[in-house]
Scaffold this active site. Structure first.
Site, PDB file in Angstrom:
ATOM      1  N   TYR A 122       1.584   1.927  13.647  1.00  0.00           N
ATOM      2  CA  TYR A 122       2.095   2.851  12.639  1.00  0.00           C
ATOM      3  C   TYR A 122       2.027   4.282  13.163  1.00  0.00           C
ATOM      4  O   TYR A 122       0.990   4.704  13.665  1.00  0.00           O
ATOM      5  CB  TYR A 122       1.214   2.867  11.385  1.00  0.00           C
ATOM      6  CG  TYR A 122       0.957   1.586  10.680  1.00  0.00           C
ATOM      7  CD1 TYR A 122       1.591   1.319   9.475  1.00  0.00           C
ATOM      8  CD2 TYR A 122       0.036   0.668  11.169  1.00  0.00           C
ATOM      9  CE1 TYR A 122       1.320   0.161   8.771  1.00  0.00           C
ATOM     10  CE2 TYR A 122      -0.237  -0.494  10.477  1.00  0.00           C
ATOM     11  CZ  TYR A 122       0.412  -0.745   9.278  1.00  0.00           C
ATOM     12  OH  TYR A 122       0.142  -1.899   8.584  1.00  0.00           O
TER      13      TYR A 122
ATOM     14  N   HIS B 169       0.815  -1.218   0.000  1.00  0.00           N
ATOM     15  CA  HIS B 169       0.000   0.000   0.000  1.00  0.00           C
ATOM     16  C   HIS B 169       0.846   1.264   0.000  1.00  0.00           C
ATOM     17  O   HIS B 169       1.948   1.280   0.526  1.00  0.00           O
ATOM     18  CB  HIS B 169      -0.881   0.048   1.255  1.00  0.00           C
ATOM     19  CG  HIS B 169      -1.732  -1.160   1.444  1.00  0.00           C
ATOM     20  ND1 HIS B 169      -1.955  -1.708   2.679  1.00  0.00           N
ATOM     21  CD2 HIS B 169      -2.423  -1.927   0.573  1.00  0.00           C
ATOM     22  CE1 HIS B 169      -2.754  -2.765   2.560  1.00  0.00           C
ATOM     23  NE2 HIS B 169      -3.048  -2.916   1.290  1.00  0.00           N
TER      24      HIS B 169
ATOM     25  N   ASP C 156      -6.427  -6.375  -1.890  1.00  0.00           N
ATOM     26  CA  ASP C 156      -4.997  -6.532  -2.141  1.00  0.00           C
ATOM     27  C   ASP C 156      -4.726  -7.513  -3.288  1.00  0.00           C
ATOM     28  O   ASP C 156      -3.772  -7.338  -4.048  1.00  0.00           O
ATOM     29  CB  ASP C 156      -4.266  -6.971  -0.875  1.00  0.00           C
ATOM     30  CG  ASP C 156      -4.168  -5.851   0.156  1.00  0.00           C
ATOM     31  OD1 ASP C 156      -4.580  -4.708  -0.136  1.00  0.00           O
ATOM     32  OD2 ASP C 156      -3.680  -6.121   1.271  1.00  0.00           O
TER      33      ASP C 156
ATOM     34  N   LYS D 213       5.952   6.616   7.125  1.00  0.00           N
ATOM     35  CA  LYS D 213       5.460   5.776   8.216  1.00  0.00           C
ATOM     36  C   LYS D 213       6.637   5.336   9.076  1.00  0.00           C
ATOM     37  O   LYS D 213       7.740   5.126   8.562  1.00  0.00           O
ATOM     38  CB  LYS D 213       4.816   4.491   7.674  1.00  0.00           C
ATOM     39  CG  LYS D 213       3.708   4.669   6.691  1.00  0.00           C
ATOM     40  CD  LYS D 213       3.251   3.313   6.151  1.00  0.00           C
ATOM     41  CE  LYS D 213       2.213   3.502   5.072  1.00  0.00           C
ATOM     42  NZ  LYS D 213       1.743   2.239   4.526  1.00  0.00           N
TER      43      LYS D 213
END
Length: 177
Positions: A132, A62, A169, A72
Site C-alpha cells: 500500500y 477499512h 473485522d 491508497k
C-alpha cells in the site's frame, strides 16, 4: 501507465506499461505527474506491507474517518487478491456501491482508492503479499470499518472452503449511512 476508470468516481485501476528486453522488463508504478493528470493529487506519507499466509483471508472493509481520511494505491506483489472498494461518500452518485478487481504480479494492476472509500480484500492464493502507498499516516483513533458482508453493499466475494477474518473485522457493524 494506463489508467482505467472504475464504476466509482475517482477510483482507478492502474496498469503499468512494461518495457521488455533480454534482461526482463522495467515499468513505472508511481509518477506524480501522471497521477495528477488523472485527478489524483496524492502525497505518499506511508507505505505498508500485508503478508497473508493462506487462501481465503479476508481483510476489511477499512477506512479512516475525517480529518484523517486516506487515499491508497494497492498492489499485490506475490500471490493474488480479490480487491474491493466501497463508496462511503454521502454526496457521491455511487454512494454505497462497490467495485472489485483482481490484483496479482501477473496482471501488474494497482488500485487507486480515493479518500472516503472503504477498502478490503480476500486472498485468492496462499502466501499473498500486498503493498500500500498511503496518503496519510495511520491514526488509531480514526480507524473505522464496515462489515464485509453488509447487505447494503451486495458484495459477492469469491467462494472459499474456509474464510479467515479477524475478530475486529467480524465485529464491525452494518453501515447505517
Amino acid at each position: 501507465m494506463r489508467f482505467i476508470e472504475t464504476s466509482l468516481p475517482g477510483a482507478w485501476v492502474i496498469e503499468p506499461e512494461p518495457h521488455y528486453d533480454e534482461r526482463g522488463f522495467f515499468a513505472r508504478t508511481w509518477c506524480e505527474r501522471e497521477f495528477r493528470e488523472h485527478g489524483i493529487a496524492m502525497a505518499v506519507r506511508q507505505c505498508n506491507l500485508s503478508g497473508n499466509r493462506a487462501r481465503g483471508i479476508l481483510r476489511g472493509l477499512h477506512y479512516q474517518a475525517s480529518p484523517h481520511a486516506e487515499a491508497k494505491v494497492v498492489s499485490c506483489l506475490r500471490g493474488a487478491i480479490h480487491d474491493v472498494i466501497v463508496d462511503l461518500r454521502p454526496d457521491s452518485p455511487s454512494f454505497k456501491r462497490h467495485a472489485a478487481v483482481e490484483l496479482s504480479p501477473g496482471n501488474g494492476r494497482m488500485l487507486y482508492v480515493p479518500p472516503g472509500m472503504a477498502h478490503g480484500y480476500q486472498t485468492l492464493t496462499d502466501d499473498a503479499l500486498v503493498h500500500y502507498l498511503m496518503s496519510e499516516h495511520y491514526v488509531a483513533e480514526a480507524q473505522r470499518g464496515v462489515r464485509w458482508d453488509d447487505p447494503a453493499f451486495g458484495i459477492e466475494w469469491p467462494a472459499v472452503e474456509a474464510r479467515i477474518i479477524s475478530a475486529r473485522d467480524l465485529a464491525y457493524p452494518d453501515f447505517l449511512g
